[in-house]
Design an enzyme around this catalytic site. Structure first.
Site: not given
Ligand code: IPM
Ligand code: MG
Length: 354
Positions: A141, A188, A221, A245, A249
């Protein structure tokens, strides 16, 4: 106590839901003899329209001088032109950054009354209580973007420094220590160098400073799958800005609606910022049907984390549970409860508080 609270309603449903959070805070103030002084300021698209800047200086100054900031949402189709000079979201990112709010805490709690509202099996959801720590002022970001001269290639950089990783991991580890003692770090690391630094730093901080904790690493993942197949196996999660983020959700399907989830954004010092995790929902803006509970629960977090009013925060959370137990639902929760609008839901929480 006396507290000064800045309200940043923003765009879309923002003004409607922030109005209800204010109502609830006013009820808390009068019940417990506190004086809360509210200042309303512009942010996001409406700030672009009125001042040309998604985070006007006067908004930033008011936030810096406050005890806590409550934000609705920013953004909408009106300001989504890809060629626009600035976007509403830039105002939100700037206020997070300028207030130094590196830790975004997102509690994901399946409330009893809403177990049936989740699209997932009740047996899977019942008892979910996760605390997600999302790093908020670093990563992709804020890593900057570059474009080739002809604009056919664009890059956003995911960057983290050891110091940025350490401080969010320390906070999450303290959270884990006060709960189950289990911490899950998500990265990751099988692909990204920045994730390998994240993993190495997390290992060291926990080993050196929190040897009593059990630390596990998950690849993002796989974590996306685990969150909806075995959510009860997780307690405290720590991750970077982008992964947090996305995963938050996703996790919102557990409590039954994105409209239910609050968040607290905290820095090393200064005011915290409290906002629901959902967006500005332009499709339903102005219709009085948005769910204000994510914002009301965010106000509860402000009471707890910025104002030191833990009992009042508990009372607001209990009032929300009581209203849901009583069967009231906004339109986002289709589980057969009694459907009410935004203002009625806020009024019901105020009533339950009394
Ligand atoms: C959130 C939102 C924001 C984010 C947007 C509106 C910039 O999705 O708070 O989760 O990506 O951080
Ligand atoms: Mg988001």
């Amino acid at each position: 106590m006396n507290a000064s609270i800045v309200l940043l309603p923003g765009d879309g449903i923002g003004p409607e839901i922030v109005r209800e959070a204010r109502k609830v805070l006013e009820a808390v103030a009068s019940a417990h003899r506190h004086t809360f002084e509210f200042t309303e300021k512009l942010i996001g698209g409406i700030a672009i329209d009125e001042t040309g800047d998604p985070l006007p200086q006067s908004t930033l100054d008011a936030c810096l001088a406050s005890d806590a900031v409550i934000l609705g949402a920013v953004g909408g189709p009106k300001w989504s032109d890809p060629a626009a000079k600035t976007r509403p979201e830039a105002g939100l990112l700037a206020v997070r950054r300028r207030l130094g709010l590196f830790a975004n805490i997102r509690p994901i709690v399946a409330r009893n009354a809403l177990i049936g509202a989740s699209p997932l099996k009740a047996s899977l959801v019942d008892g979910v209580d996760i605390l997600m720590y999302r790093e908020l002022t670093g990563g992709i970001y804020f890593g900057g973007s570059t474009a080739s001269d002809d604009g056919t290639t664009v890059a956003d950089s995911m960057r983290y420094s050891v110091g940025e990783i350490e401080r969010i991991v320390r906070l999450a580890a303290e959270g884990a220590r006060s709960r189950s003692g289990r911490l899950t770090s998500v990265d990751k690391a099988n692909v990204l160098a920045v994730s390998r630094l994240w993993r190495k730093t997390t290992e060291r901080v926990v080993q050196d400073e929190f040897p009593d904790l059990t630390l596990e690493h998950q690849l993002v993942d796989a974590m996306a799958m685990h969150l909806v197949t075995r959510p009860k196996d997780f307690d405290v999660i720590v991750t970077g800005n982008l992964f947090g983020d996305i995963l938050s959700d996703e996790a919102s399907v557990l409590p039954g609606s994105l409209g239910m989830l609050p968040s607290a954004s905290l820095g090393a010092s200064g005011p915290g910022l409290y906002e629901p995790i959902h967006g500005s929902a332009p499709d339903i803006a102005g219709r009085g049907i948005a769910n204000p509970l994510g914002t009301i629960l965010s106000a509860a977090l402000a009471l707890r984390h910025s104002l030191g009013l833990a009992a009042e925060a508990d009372a607001v959370e209990d009032a929300v549970d009581a209203v849901l137990d009583g069967g009231l639902r906004t339109a986002d929760i289709a589980d057969g409860g009694r459907s009410v609008g935004t203002a009625d839901m806020g009024d019901a929480v105020v009533e339950a508080l009394r």
